[in-house]
Design a protein around this motif. Structure first.
Motif, mmCIF file in Angstrom:
data_model
loop_
_atom_site.group_PDB
_atom_site.id
_atom_site.type_symbol
_atom_site.label_atom_id
_atom_site.label_comp_id
_atom_site.label_asym_id
_atom_site.label_seq_id
_atom_site.Cartn_x
_atom_site.Cartn_y
_atom_site.Cartn_z
ATOM 1 N N PHE A 180 0.824 -1.204 0.000
ATOM 2 C CA PHE A 180 0.000 0.000 0.000
ATOM 3 C C PHE A 180 0.861 1.258 0.000
ATOM 4 O O PHE A 180 0.603 2.209 -0.752
ATOM 5 C CB PHE A 180 -0.928 0.029 1.221
ATOM 6 C CG PHE A 180 -1.517 1.392 1.442
ATOM 7 C CD1 PHE A 180 -2.519 1.864 0.600
ATOM 8 C CD2 PHE A 180 -1.030 2.238 2.431
ATOM 9 C CE1 PHE A 180 -3.031 3.151 0.762
ATOM 10 C CE2 PHE A 180 -1.540 3.511 2.603
ATOM 11 C CZ PHE A 180 -2.549 3.971 1.769
ATOM 12 N N ALA A 181 1.879 1.293 0.852
ATOM 13 C CA ALA A 181 2.695 2.502 0.993
ATOM 14 C C ALA A 181 3.271 2.957 -0.344
ATOM 15 O O ALA A 181 3.365 4.156 -0.623
ATOM 16 C CB ALA A 181 3.808 2.259 2.001
ATOM 17 N N LEU A 182 3.638 2.007 -1.181
ATOM 18 C CA LEU A 182 4.216 2.354 -2.482
ATOM 19 C C LEU A 182 3.207 3.051 -3.392
ATOM 20 O O LEU A 182 3.601 3.757 -4.322
ATOM 21 C CB LEU A 182 4.763 1.095 -3.164
ATOM 22 C CG LEU A 182 6.057 0.549 -2.546
ATOM 23 C CD1 LEU A 182 6.326 -0.870 -3.045
ATOM 24 C CD2 LEU A 182 7.233 1.456 -2.865
ATOM 25 N N THR A 183 1.903 2.894 -3.118
ATOM 26 C CA THR A 183 0.908 3.566 -3.957
ATOM 27 C C THR A 183 0.774 5.046 -3.607
ATOM 28 O O THR A 183 0.340 5.839 -4.449
ATOM 29 C CB THR A 183 -0.485 2.905 -3.824
ATOM 30 O OG1 THR A 183 -1.026 3.132 -2.509
ATOM 31 C CG2 THR A 183 -0.408 1.420 -4.103
ATOM 32 N N VAL A 184 1.120 5.428 -2.381
ATOM 33 C CA VAL A 184 0.999 6.834 -1.986
ATOM 34 C C VAL A 184 2.353 7.532 -1.872
ATOM 35 O O VAL A 184 2.418 8.760 -1.816
ATOM 36 C CB VAL A 184 0.225 6.992 -0.654
ATOM 37 C CG1 VAL A 184 -1.220 6.564 -0.829
ATOM 38 C CG2 VAL A 184 0.890 6.222 0.474
ATOM 39 N N ASP A 185 3.432 6.743 -1.863
ATOM 40 C CA ASP A 185 4.782 7.304 -1.715
ATOM 41 C C ASP A 185 5.717 6.633 -2.726
ATOM 42 O O ASP A 185 6.773 6.098 -2.366
ATOM 43 C CB ASP A 185 5.261 7.078 -0.275
ATOM 44 C CG ASP A 185 6.358 8.041 0.172
ATOM 45 O OD1 ASP A 185 6.672 8.972 -0.598
ATOM 46 O OD2 ASP A 185 6.885 7.856 1.279
ATOM 47 N N PRO A 186 5.349 6.660 -4.015
ATOM 48 C CA PRO A 186 6.065 5.868 -5.021
ATOM 49 C C PRO A 186 7.467 6.379 -5.344
ATOM 50 O O PRO A 186 8.255 5.655 -5.946
ATOM 51 C CB PRO A 186 5.153 5.962 -6.252
ATOM 52 C CG PRO A 186 4.443 7.276 -6.087
ATOM 53 C CD PRO A 186 4.211 7.403 -4.604
ATOM 54 N N HIS A 187 7.780 7.608 -4.954
ATOM 55 C CA HIS A 187 9.096 8.181 -5.279
ATOM 56 C C HIS A 187 10.101 8.008 -4.139
ATOM 57 O O HIS A 187 11.217 8.536 -4.216
ATOM 58 C CB HIS A 187 8.938 9.665 -5.600
ATOM 59 C CG HIS A 187 7.890 9.943 -6.639
ATOM 60 N ND1 HIS A 187 7.981 9.461 -7.927
ATOM 61 C CD2 HIS A 187 6.716 10.629 -6.574
ATOM 62 C CE1 HIS A 187 6.909 9.845 -8.614
ATOM 63 N NE2 HIS A 187 6.130 10.550 -7.806
ATOM 64 N N ASN A 188 9.709 7.261 -3.113
ATOM 65 C CA ASN A 188 10.535 7.099 -1.920
ATOM 66 C C ASN A 188 11.462 5.891 -2.107
ATOM 67 O O ASN A 188 11.041 4.743 -1.971
ATOM 68 C CB ASN A 188 9.622 6.906 -0.693
ATOM 69 C CG ASN A 188 10.377 6.872 0.613
ATOM 70 O OD1 ASN A 188 11.560 6.557 0.648
ATOM 71 N ND2 ASN A 188 9.676 7.162 1.701
ATOM 72 N N ARG A 189 12.737 6.170 -2.396
ATOM 73 C CA ARG A 189 13.681 5.088 -2.673
ATOM 74 C C ARG A 189 13.898 4.202 -1.450
ATOM 75 O O ARG A 189 13.993 2.976 -1.559
ATOM 76 C CB ARG A 189 15.022 5.664 -3.138
ATOM 77 C CG ARG A 189 16.071 4.596 -3.427
ATOM 78 C CD ARG A 189 17.329 5.185 -4.005
ATOM 79 N NE ARG A 189 17.112 5.762 -5.325
ATOM 80 C CZ ARG A 189 18.073 6.319 -6.049
ATOM 81 N NH1 ARG A 189 19.313 6.376 -5.589
ATOM 82 N NH2 ARG A 189 17.793 6.819 -7.224
ATOM 83 N N ALA A 190 13.936 4.828 -0.262
ATOM 84 C CA ALA A 190 14.118 4.043 0.960
ATOM 85 C C ALA A 190 12.962 3.065 1.160
ATOM 86 O O ALA A 190 13.166 1.923 1.597
ATOM 87 C CB ALA A 190 14.233 4.970 2.169
ATOM 88 N N LEU A 191 11.759 3.493 0.818
ATOM 89 C CA LEU A 191 10.596 2.626 0.931
ATOM 90 C C LEU A 191 10.685 1.467 -0.056
ATOM 91 O O LEU A 191 10.425 0.309 0.305
ATOM 92 C CB LEU A 191 9.313 3.423 0.696
ATOM 93 C CG LEU A 191 8.022 2.615 0.584
ATOM 94 C CD1 LEU A 191 7.764 1.808 1.855
ATOM 95 C CD2 LEU A 191 6.835 3.541 0.295
ATOM 96 N N ALA A 192 11.060 1.747 -1.288
ATOM 97 C CA ALA A 192 11.181 0.683 -2.293
ATOM 98 C C ALA A 192 12.216 -0.360 -1.864
ATOM 99 O O ALA A 192 11.995 -1.573 -1.994
ATOM 100 C CB ALA A 192 11.548 1.282 -3.646
ATOM 101 N N GLU A 193 13.335 0.115 -1.333
ATOM 102 C CA GLU A 193 14.375 -0.807 -0.872
ATOM 103 C C GLU A 193 13.891 -1.622 0.314
ATOM 104 O O GLU A 193 14.158 -2.833 0.408
ATOM 105 C CB GLU A 193 15.640 -0.027 -0.512
ATOM 106 C CG GLU A 193 16.325 0.608 -1.730
ATOM 107 C CD GLU A 193 17.477 1.513 -1.340
ATOM 108 O OE1 GLU A 193 17.676 1.757 -0.125
ATOM 109 O OE2 GLU A 193 18.173 1.999 -2.254
#
Length: 255
Positions: A180-193
């Motif tokens: 879910f988080a990636l749908t609202v914060d898709p530009h967050n590299r730390a989140l993707a990692e």
């Protein structure tokens, strides 16, 4: 001497926790999702249960209180605001109270939102906190009783703790939370990692909890309501953080 913490799975996705004061041997179960699993963990360690620390009244957190109290004669400590709903409660606590586990001490914080009386226990000297369903790894509790403003204030308290504070959440929800988080914060590299790391851990059957304040500040969208890139994705640039938080929570409820 630091507290010793044991973590074990309970029910379908809960975690049970035992915290032991090394100096005195006092042992607390943090919430009581599954008495059998808690007793098994106590037996494995050779520990005797002296306390129960409840975070809120929900049955997967307080439902095992009476069975454990009958077996161990332990003291049950829980939120003052939910005293009528906590089985076997001996001591009511709230914001600013200190709970002693032998020589170890936890400060209580009121964290309403998930329920109106939810509390968390912060063992400041140990850099550890038991946070129930207030905050999860990359998530937060559903607002069953409280308001977005209450929950934002509660999460802000936790986010203000030292960055290396370990947060012992009550559920293994991280993989779904990351999606879910990636749908609202898709530009967050730390989140993707982090999402990729979470997938690797879960593929091996390993826990993603505890997390840390630093990790949550960087990757948890419910703490990032002031972030301009996240606001832009929501079409809420410059909006009040409580409104942004409320929108993120609403989207998660529908996800």
């Amino acid at each position: 001497m630091p507290i010793e913490i044991r973590q074990f799975p309970c029910l379908s996705d809960n975690y049970g926790y035992l915290a032991r004061d090394a100096e005195t041997g006092a042992v607390a179960a943090v919430d009581t999702p599954d008495p059998a699993a808690i007793n098994a963990a106590l037996e494995k360690e050779g520990w005797r249960l002296t306390h129960i620390l409840n975070t809120h009244w929900h049955p997967d957190h307080a439902g095992g209180n009476l069975a454990l109290k009958e077996k161990w004669g332990c003291e049950i400590i829980g939120p003052r605001a939910e005293a009528a709903k906590i089985p076997g409660l001996d001591r009511m606590v709230g914001e600013g109270d200190i709970v002693s586990l032998g020589a170890s001490k936890a400060r209580v914080y009121d964290t309403p939102g998930h329920t109106l009386g939810h509390i968390v226990y912060h063992f400041e000297d140990d850099g550890a906190a038991f946070v129930g369903d207030a905050i999860f790894a990359i998530g937060c509790g559903r607002l069953f009783e409280g308001t977005p403003a209450q929950m934002w204030d509660s999460l802000s308290k936790i986010a203000a703790w030292p960055e290396d504070t370990r947060l012992y959440c009550a559920h293994e929800y991280t993989q779904a939370n990351a999606r879910f988080a990636l749908t609202v914060d898709p530009h967050n590299r730390a989140l993707a990692e982090r999402a990729a790391a979470v997938d690797r851990l879960r593929a091996q059957g390993l826990p993603t909890v505890p997390t840390t304040v630093a990790l949550e500040r960087a990757t948890n969208p419910f703490l990032r309501a002031r972030d301009e890139k996240l606001q832009a994705v929501l079409g809420m640039t410059g909006a009040d953080p409580v409104a942004v938080f409320a929108e993120v929570r609403k989207r998660k409820d529908r996800f």
